[in-house]
Design an enzyme around this catalytic site. Structure first.
Site, PDB file in Angstrom:
ATOM      1  N   HIS A 115       0.847  -1.191   0.000  1.00  0.00           N
ATOM      2  CA  HIS A 115       0.000   0.000   0.000  1.00  0.00           C
ATOM      3  C   HIS A 115       0.884   1.242   0.000  1.00  0.00           C
ATOM      4  O   HIS A 115       2.105   1.151   0.182  1.00  0.00           O
ATOM      5  CB  HIS A 115      -0.939   0.001   1.218  1.00  0.00           C
ATOM      6  CG  HIS A 115      -0.228   0.002   2.526  1.00  0.00           C
ATOM      7  ND1 HIS A 115      -0.149  -1.104   3.343  1.00  0.00           N
ATOM      8  CD2 HIS A 115       0.453   0.964   3.157  1.00  0.00           C
ATOM      9  CE1 HIS A 115       0.551  -0.804   4.411  1.00  0.00           C
ATOM     10  NE2 HIS A 115       0.935   0.443   4.320  1.00  0.00           N
TER      11      HIS A 115
HETATM   12  P1  TYD Z   1      -1.626  -2.784   7.468  1.00  0.00           P
HETATM   13  O1  TYD Z   1      -1.016  -1.452   7.693  1.00  0.00           O
HETATM   14  O2  TYD Z   1      -2.450  -3.004   6.238  1.00  0.00           O
HETATM   15  O3  TYD Z   1      -0.544  -3.954   7.543  1.00  0.00           O
HETATM   16  P2  TYD Z   1       0.873  -4.176   6.840  1.00  0.00           P
HETATM   17  O4  TYD Z   1       1.209  -2.975   6.032  1.00  0.00           O
HETATM   18  O5  TYD Z   1       1.810  -4.402   7.972  1.00  0.00           O
HETATM   19  O6  TYD Z   1       0.765  -5.396   6.019  1.00  0.00           O
HETATM   20  O7  TYD Z   1      -2.497  -3.136   8.756  1.00  0.00           O
HETATM   21  C1  TYD Z   1      -3.016  -4.435   8.967  1.00  0.00           C
HETATM   22  C2  TYD Z   1      -4.267  -4.314   9.800  1.00  0.00           C
HETATM   23  O8  TYD Z   1      -3.966  -3.732  11.065  1.00  0.00           O
HETATM   24  C3  TYD Z   1      -5.317  -3.430   9.152  1.00  0.00           C
HETATM   25  O9  TYD Z   1      -6.583  -4.040   9.381  1.00  0.00           O
HETATM   26  C4  TYD Z   1      -5.246  -2.145   9.925  1.00  0.00           C
HETATM   27  C5  TYD Z   1      -4.717  -2.557  11.272  1.00  0.00           C
HETATM   28  N1  TYD Z   1      -3.858  -1.510  11.884  1.00  0.00           N
HETATM   29  C6  TYD Z   1      -4.362  -0.752  12.908  1.00  0.00           C
HETATM   30  O10 TYD Z   1      -5.516  -0.906  13.350  1.00  0.00           O
HETATM   31  N2  TYD Z   1      -3.552   0.208  13.477  1.00  0.00           N
HETATM   32  C7  TYD Z   1      -2.276   0.421  13.023  1.00  0.00           C
HETATM   33  O11 TYD Z   1      -1.555   1.306  13.564  1.00  0.00           O
HETATM   34  C8  TYD Z   1      -1.776  -0.370  11.948  1.00  0.00           C
HETATM   35  C9  TYD Z   1      -0.386  -0.177  11.415  1.00  0.00           C
HETATM   36  C10 TYD Z   1      -2.610  -1.336  11.423  1.00  0.00           C
END
Ligand code: TYD
Length: 137
Positions: A54
């Protein structure tokens, strides 16, 4: 959003060395070039798994391999860079407007992230085609 992968840089962090082990200290006002509002860490990452995938509109992040190693693929829509993080006393600063993927996690890796904003889904760009449109806007 004109940011480029070359605006992202690996920054040396402090290291207080001693026979009994090391300490790295990150202080909000001067160790990192943005205010830290949130810290989170990824751990228990299954072998072969990819994280990220992302972009962010406003968020600055400092990504540290607090344990183990992993690769960060940075993509600004024109150029890609792959940065291997494998030392707890270096951090990769990722500026806004960069698509990122994290992969090749070693067993037991801990990916520590310091972020300039609290979590909001509104800051994410989850689809690559939307990211390219955002970069070209
Ligand atoms: P995401 O940022 O998409 O994960 P990565 O980039 O590590 O693969 O986040 C994964 C899930 O966690 C998503 O449902 C959002 C949640 N999340 C939070 O609730 N708070 C946060 O600070 C972060 C980083 C993620």
């Amino acid at each position: 959003m004109a940011s480029s992968v070359y605006d992202c840089s690996v920054l040396p962090l402090s290291k207080i060395h001693n026979r009994a082990g090391n300490i790295t200290v990150i202080e909000g006002d001067h160790s990192v070039p943005f205010p830290i509002k949130r810290i989170y860490y990824l751990y228990d990452i299954p072998s072969g798994e990819t994280r990220g995938g992302h972009g962010h509109k406003e968020l600055y992040q400092l990504i540290v391999a607090a344990s183990g190693s992993f690769d960060v693929v940075l993509d600004d829509g024109r150029n890609k860079r792959i940065v291997t993080l494998n030392r707890p006393d270096y951090g990769l600063m990722v500026v806004p407007g960069i698509w990122r993927e994290l992969l090749e996690f070693s067993s037991g890796a801990i990916c520590l992230v310091m972020a300039s904003e609290i979590y909001t889904e509104l800051d994410y760009i989850r689809e690559y085609k939307d990211f390219i449109a955002y970069k070209n806007a």
